[in-house]
Structure formats: C-alpha cells, structure tokens
Design a protein around this motif. Structure first.
Motif, PDB file in Angstrom:
ATOM      1  N   LEU A 164       0.838  -1.197   0.000  1.00  0.00           N
ATOM      2  CA  LEU A 164       0.000   0.000   0.000  1.00  0.00           C
ATOM      3  C   LEU A 164       0.877   1.252   0.000  1.00  0.00           C
ATOM      4  CD1 LEU A 164      -2.882   1.248   0.293  1.00  0.00           C
ATOM      5  CD2 LEU A 164      -2.535   1.128   2.777  1.00  0.00           C
ATOM      6  N   LEU A 165       0.652   2.117  -0.982  1.00  0.00           N
ATOM      7  CA  LEU A 165       1.405   3.379  -1.073  1.00  0.00           C
ATOM      8  C   LEU A 165       0.580   4.572  -0.606  1.00  0.00           C
ATOM      9  CD1 LEU A 165       2.855   3.056  -4.701  1.00  0.00           C
ATOM     10  CD2 LEU A 165       4.039   2.515  -2.561  1.00  0.00           C
ATOM     11  N   ILE A 166      -0.611   4.674  -1.164  1.00  0.00           N
ATOM     12  CA  ILE A 166      -1.476   5.847  -0.979  1.00  0.00           C
ATOM     13  C   ILE A 166      -2.881   5.364  -0.660  1.00  0.00           C
ATOM     14  CG2 ILE A 166      -2.510   7.857  -2.134  1.00  0.00           C
ATOM     15  CD1 ILE A 166       0.435   8.287  -1.852  1.00  0.00           C
ATOM     16  N   TYR A 167      -3.544   5.999   0.275  1.00  0.00           N
ATOM     17  CA  TYR A 167      -4.951   5.717   0.531  1.00  0.00           C
ATOM     18  C   TYR A 167      -5.737   7.017   0.525  1.00  0.00           C
ATOM     19  CZ  TYR A 167      -3.977   7.134   5.365  1.00  0.00           C
ATOM     20  OH  TYR A 167      -3.608   7.837   6.488  1.00  0.00           O
ATOM     21  N   ASP A 168      -7.024   6.877   0.258  1.00  0.00           N
ATOM     22  CA  ASP A 168      -7.903   8.038   0.161  1.00  0.00           C
ATOM     23  C   ASP A 168      -7.300   9.121  -0.724  1.00  0.00           C
ATOM     24  OD1 ASP A 168      -9.473   7.874   3.475  1.00  0.00           O
ATOM     25  OD2 ASP A 168      -9.753   6.726   1.651  1.00  0.00           O
ATOM     26  N   ALA A 169      -6.821   8.677  -1.868  1.00  0.00           N
ATOM     27  CA  ALA A 169      -6.348   9.509  -2.987  1.00  0.00           C
ATOM     28  C   ALA A 169      -5.014  10.202  -2.763  1.00  0.00           C
ATOM     29  CB  ALA A 169      -7.403  10.546  -3.373  1.00  0.00           C
ATOM     30  N   ILE A 199       6.027   5.153   3.624  1.00  0.00           N
ATOM     31  CA  ILE A 199       6.158   5.407   2.188  1.00  0.00           C
ATOM     32  C   ILE A 199       6.932   6.710   1.966  1.00  0.00           C
ATOM     33  CG2 ILE A 199       4.929   5.796   0.031  1.00  0.00           C
ATOM     34  CD1 ILE A 199       4.776   2.902   1.249  1.00  0.00           C
ATOM     35  N   PRO A 200       7.956   6.681   1.126  1.00  0.00           N
ATOM     36  CA  PRO A 200       8.772   7.883   0.918  1.00  0.00           C
ATOM     37  C   PRO A 200       7.987   9.032   0.311  1.00  0.00           C
ATOM     38  CG  PRO A 200       9.875   5.922   0.056  1.00  0.00           C
ATOM     39  CD  PRO A 200       8.486   5.508   0.399  1.00  0.00           C
ATOM     40  N   ALA A 201       8.455  10.220   0.587  1.00  0.00           N
ATOM     41  CA  ALA A 201       7.762  11.428   0.158  1.00  0.00           C
ATOM     42  C   ALA A 201       7.769  11.621  -1.356  1.00  0.00           C
ATOM     43  CB  ALA A 201       8.377  12.644   0.846  1.00  0.00           C
ATOM     44  N   ARG A 202       8.611  10.876  -2.078  1.00  0.00           N
ATOM     45  CA  ARG A 202       8.619  11.023  -3.541  1.00  0.00           C
ATOM     46  C   ARG A 202       7.335  10.481  -4.182  1.00  0.00           C
ATOM     47  NH1 ARG A 202      12.313   6.919  -2.474  1.00  0.00           N
ATOM     48  NH2 ARG A 202      11.885   4.885  -3.476  1.00  0.00           N
ATOM     49  N   PHE A 203       6.571   9.698  -3.412  1.00  0.00           N
ATOM     50  CA  PHE A 203       5.287   9.203  -3.882  1.00  0.00           C
ATOM     51  C   PHE A 203       4.188  10.162  -3.433  1.00  0.00           C
ATOM     52  CE2 PHE A 203       6.379   5.044  -5.485  1.00  0.00           C
ATOM     53  CZ  PHE A 203       7.539   4.705  -4.799  1.00  0.00           C
ATOM     54  N   SER A 204       3.380  10.588  -4.392  1.00  0.00           N
ATOM     55  CA  SER A 204       2.251  11.437  -4.033  1.00  0.00           C
ATOM     56  C   SER A 204       1.047  11.082  -4.894  1.00  0.00           C
ATOM     57  CB  SER A 204       2.600  12.922  -4.197  1.00  0.00           C
ATOM     58  OG  SER A 204       2.880  13.229  -5.543  1.00  0.00           O
TER      59      SER A 204
END
Lengths: 118, 107
Positions: free
Chosen positions: B46-51, B58-63
């Motif tokens: 799981l990287l991102i939840y609720d958009a 999870i590293p900040a480079r993922f948005s």
C-alpha cells in the motif's frame, strides 16, 4: 506489528475444493477486515471477498458468490478462504490482506499458490 | 461494479525521472482510491490511501492526487527500487475493484 502467514501451496483436481488459511501473528486478527485477493499468472489483482472477524460479516464479489466461503476463527487468529468447484481458471496466487481502517490493505500474507490441474 | 482503467499500460523511464500514472473510474469514487506497488513474486504494498495520503513508511517522492473519477500517482524522481507494477483500487462501492495496472520499467 501484525503479520499474516498463509498456508502452503495446493494442487487440486477440477471440481474439487480448496481451503487456504491466513494466520495473524503479533497482533489481533479482529481489529480490521481481512480481504482475499487473487492473481492469475501474469495477470492483475482480483478482489474476491472480505470478512470482519469480530462480527463474522462477509462481502463477496458477485463473480464468486456461489463458490466462495470466507470464515474466521478468532480463537486462533486465522481467516480462511474456501473455493469450490475448482476449474483451471482458478489457478492463481491467493493473498489475504488486512483492510486497515477500511482504507486499503496495508499488511499482506505471502500468498498461496493454487494449481488446478487434472 | 466500478471499473478502473489505468494509463499508460507501460511507462518506460530512467532513474531520476518523474513518473505520472493515471487511474480513471467509471463513476465517481469520491476520494476513496488507493494505490499499490507490486514487484515480481511479492505481495502488493500500500502506497497511498484516500487519494492523497501516504501509507506508513512510504517515501515522500510518492504522491497522489485527484477526486471523483480521475486520479494521479506521481513519483517525483524514480529510484531503482521503484520499477514495478502499480495498481489503483477503489473502496467507494462493493465490490472493491482494482485497475489493470501500469508497469514502470527501465528505459
């Protein structure tokens, strides 16, 4: 931190059933729903269903509604997926995942390979 | 059921480049969309939840961004370990559904 540990690989004949387990260690199984997701070879992810262990409430994908049963045993912190009337198309890697706060699956089992072959 | 489509199917980029992945829903899912990363032989992560909320660790480079029917996952600067398949998943309606995935590979 909770970990989910799944049962080992299975080889089944067409028309038979398989039951896969997913045991929680290091934490409670009951806090969040447990989903089952499968992945056929080289394919994407397919959600099959989910159980909220505390209440025993289940949701199934319509595609599997008549063939799948998801249960949980809180005393052993284990969830189960049973799939019946197996066919070759059910050959896949089956994962359990904790649906954290209902927002996404943050902890996953290692996957269980199920091969359906005559 | 809500159908998710992802584009492109494959994204070929070099380390250090920016990756922009798209997920489109057949009807509004509000902000109830998650993104996962999967590497060969591994369970999804799981990287991102609720958009737009990064999962723990999870590293900040993922948005993530978007709402309604159009969503984007951005990796600001690709690291070697980011080459993988990315899936979106909606939780707005039963059944939960996943997109078909976008493969990010090395150019």
């Amino acid at each position: 931190q909770v970990q989910l540990v799944q049962s080992g690989a299975e080889v089944k004949k067409p028309g038979s059933s398989v039951k896969v387990s997913c045991k929680a260690s290091g934490g409670s199984l009951s806090t969040y729903p447990i989903s089952w997701v499968r992945q056929a070879p080289g394919q994407g992810l397919e959600w099959m269903g989910e159980i909220m262990p505390t209440f025993g409430t289940v949701k199934y994908a319509e595609k599997f509604q008549d063939r799948v049963t998801i249960t949980a045993d809180e005393s052993t912190s284990t969830a189960y997926l049973e799939l019946s009337s197996l066919r070759s198309e059910d050959t896949a890697l089956y994962f359990c995942g904790r649906n954290w706060n209902y927002v996404g699956m943050d902890v996953w089992g290692q996957g269980t390979t199920v091969i359906v072959s005559s | 059921e809500i159908v998710l489509t992802q584009s492109p199917v494959t994204l070929s980029l070099s380390p250090g480049e920016r990756a922009t992945l798209s997920c489109r829903a057949s009807q509004s899912v509000g902000s109830y969309l998650a993104w996962y990363q999967q590497k060969p032989g591994q369970a999804p992560r799981l990287l991102i939840y609720d958009a737009s909320n990064r999962a723990t660790g999870i590293p900040a480079r993922f948005s993530g961004s978007g709402s309604g029917t159009d969503f984007t996952l951005t990796i600001s600067s690709l690291e070697p370990e980011d080459f993988a398949i990315y899936y979106c998943q909606q939780r707005s309606n039963w059944p939960l559904t996943f997109g078909p995935g976008t493969k990010v590979d090395i150019k």
